[in-house]
Design a protein around this motif. Structure first.
Motif, PDB file in Angstrom:
ATOM      1  N   UNK A  41      52.359  38.827  46.204  1.00  0.00           N
ATOM      2  CA  UNK A  41      53.079  39.533  47.353  1.00  0.00           C
ATOM      3  C   UNK A  41      52.568  40.783  47.512  1.00  0.00           C
ATOM      4  N   UNK A  42      52.643  41.276  48.715  1.00  0.00           N
ATOM      5  CA  UNK A  42      52.243  42.579  48.910  1.00  0.00           C
ATOM      6  C   UNK A  42      52.570  43.582  47.779  1.00  0.00           C
ATOM      7  N   UNK A  43      53.692  43.546  47.498  1.00  0.00           N
ATOM      8  CA  UNK A  43      54.161  44.742  46.479  1.00  0.00           C
ATOM      9  C   UNK A  43      53.303  44.324  45.139  1.00  0.00           C
ATOM     10  N   UNK A  44      52.901  43.096  44.711  1.00  0.00           N
ATOM     11  CA  UNK A  44      52.322  42.705  43.529  1.00  0.00           C
ATOM     12  C   UNK A  44      50.562  43.072  43.717  1.00  0.00           C
ATOM     13  N   UNK A  45      50.142  43.251  44.998  1.00  0.00           N
ATOM     14  CA  UNK A  45      48.887  43.839  45.210  1.00  0.00           C
ATOM     15  C   UNK A  45      48.924  45.224  45.274  1.00  0.00           C
ATOM     16  N   UNK A  46      50.030  45.927  45.736  1.00  0.00           N
ATOM     17  CA  UNK A  46      49.980  47.171  45.738  1.00  0.00           C
ATOM     18  C   UNK A  46      50.032  47.725  44.189  1.00  0.00           C
ATOM     19  N   UNK A  47      50.749  47.191  43.253  1.00  0.00           N
ATOM     20  CA  UNK A  47      50.865  47.530  41.968  1.00  0.00           C
ATOM     21  C   UNK A  47      49.507  47.698  41.345  1.00  0.00           C
ATOM     22  N   UNK A  48      48.321  46.955  41.478  1.00  0.00           N
ATOM     23  CA  UNK A  48      47.022  47.387  41.201  1.00  0.00           C
ATOM     24  C   UNK A  48      45.958  48.031  41.861  1.00  0.00           C
ATOM     25  N   UNK A  49      46.862  48.410  43.123  1.00  0.00           N
ATOM     26  CA  UNK A  49      46.006  49.153  44.233  1.00  0.00           C
ATOM     27  C   UNK A  49      45.006  48.383  45.106  1.00  0.00           C
ATOM     28  N   UNK A  50      45.281  47.300  45.531  1.00  0.00           N
ATOM     29  CA  UNK A  50      44.633  46.567  46.363  1.00  0.00           C
ATOM     30  C   UNK A  50      45.245  46.000  47.479  1.00  0.00           C
ATOM     31  N   UNK A  51      44.804  45.996  48.831  1.00  0.00           N
ATOM     32  CA  UNK A  51      45.131  45.267  49.969  1.00  0.00           C
ATOM     33  C   UNK A  51      44.484  43.798  50.163  1.00  0.00           C
ATOM     34  N   UNK A  52      45.151  43.067  50.951  1.00  0.00           N
ATOM     35  CA  UNK A  52      44.637  41.832  51.451  1.00  0.00           C
ATOM     36  C   UNK A  52      43.320  41.900  51.938  1.00  0.00           C
ATOM     37  N   UNK A  53      42.939  43.032  52.743  1.00  0.00           N
ATOM     38  CA  UNK A  53      41.723  43.064  53.479  1.00  0.00           C
ATOM     39  C   UNK A  53      40.870  43.405  52.199  1.00  0.00           C
ATOM     40  N   UNK A  54      40.981  44.238  51.463  1.00  0.00           N
ATOM     41  CA  UNK A  54      39.903  44.665  50.405  1.00  0.00           C
ATOM     42  C   UNK A  54      39.852  43.292  49.403  1.00  0.00           C
ATOM     43  N   UNK A  55      40.813  42.699  49.289  1.00  0.00           N
ATOM     44  CA  UNK A  55      40.657  41.137  48.432  1.00  0.00           C
ATOM     45  C   UNK A  55      39.734  40.222  49.217  1.00  0.00           C
ATOM     46  N   UNK A  56      39.845  40.235  50.430  1.00  0.00           N
ATOM     47  CA  UNK A  56      39.120  39.408  51.131  1.00  0.00           C
ATOM     48  C   UNK A  56      37.723  39.594  51.181  1.00  0.00           C
ATOM     49  N   UNK A  57      37.596  40.887  51.430  1.00  0.00           N
ATOM     50  CA  UNK A  57      36.110  41.462  51.529  1.00  0.00           C
ATOM     51  C   UNK A  57      35.432  41.160  49.960  1.00  0.00           C
ATOM     52  N   UNK A  58      36.277  41.334  48.921  1.00  0.00           N
ATOM     53  CA  UNK A  58      35.399  41.042  47.603  1.00  0.00           C
ATOM     54  C   UNK A  58      35.326  39.521  47.370  1.00  0.00           C
ATOM     55  N   UNK A  59      36.222  38.913  47.941  1.00  0.00           N
ATOM     56  CA  UNK A  59      36.005  37.294  47.675  1.00  0.00           C
ATOM     57  C   UNK A  59      34.839  36.785  48.461  1.00  0.00           C
ATOM     58  N   UNK A  60      34.431  37.468  49.486  1.00  0.00           N
ATOM     59  CA  UNK A  60      33.482  36.964  50.433  1.00  0.00           C
ATOM     60  C   UNK A  60      32.316  37.419  49.919  1.00  0.00           C
ATOM     61  N   UNK A  61      32.042  38.255  49.032  1.00  0.00           N
ATOM     62  CA  UNK A  61      30.694  38.709  48.418  1.00  0.00           C
ATOM     63  C   UNK A  61      30.003  37.475  47.935  1.00  0.00           C
ATOM     64  N   UNK A  62      28.655  37.425  48.003  1.00  0.00           N
ATOM     65  CA  UNK A  62      28.055  36.439  47.426  1.00  0.00           C
ATOM     66  C   UNK A  62      27.876  36.341  45.962  1.00  0.00           C
ATOM     67  N   UNK A  63      27.733  35.285  45.133  1.00  0.00           N
ATOM     68  CA  UNK A  63      27.731  35.445  43.562  1.00  0.00           C
ATOM     69  C   UNK A  63      26.432  35.978  43.218  1.00  0.00           C
ATOM     70  N   UNK A  64      26.261  37.073  42.734  1.00  0.00           N
ATOM     71  CA  UNK A  64      25.233  37.858  42.180  1.00  0.00           C
ATOM     72  C   UNK A  64      24.371  36.997  41.136  1.00  0.00           C
ATOM     73  N   UNK A  65      22.978  37.027  41.151  1.00  0.00           N
ATOM     74  CA  UNK A  65      22.266  36.312  40.477  1.00  0.00           C
ATOM     75  C   UNK A  65      22.051  37.412  39.201  1.00  0.00           C
ATOM     76  N   UNK A  66      21.671  36.898  38.157  1.00  0.00           N
ATOM     77  CA  UNK A  66      21.504  37.906  36.706  1.00  0.00           C
ATOM     78  C   UNK A  66      19.889  38.486  37.266  1.00  0.00           C
TER      79      UNK A  66
END
Length: 66
Positions: A41-66
């Protein structure tokens, strides 16, 4: 073909398969994370300080190579 060359070639093949397996593992992990975050829920996301748009941005990042 010398036995050493065959072993060297097999090591390369094994290395490629290990890298491929790691990529697949990371993608599956990201997919699970995406599902878990989408279910929050939006409340659960707020509890750890993230918004849906921030999560979407992070999840779209490519998997980084070592």
């Amino acid at each position: 073909m010398p036995a050493g060359a065959i072993r060297c070639g097999l090591r390369g093949v094994v290395s490629v398969w290990r890298k491929l397996a790691e990529i697949i593992r990371l993608r599956r992990e990201r997919a699970r994370m995406h599902c878990q975050l989408a279910a929050m829920s939006e409340r659960e996301l707020m509890d750890f300080g993230m918004t849906r748009s921030e999560i979407a941005y992070e999840l779209k990042k490519p998997v980084r190579r070592k």
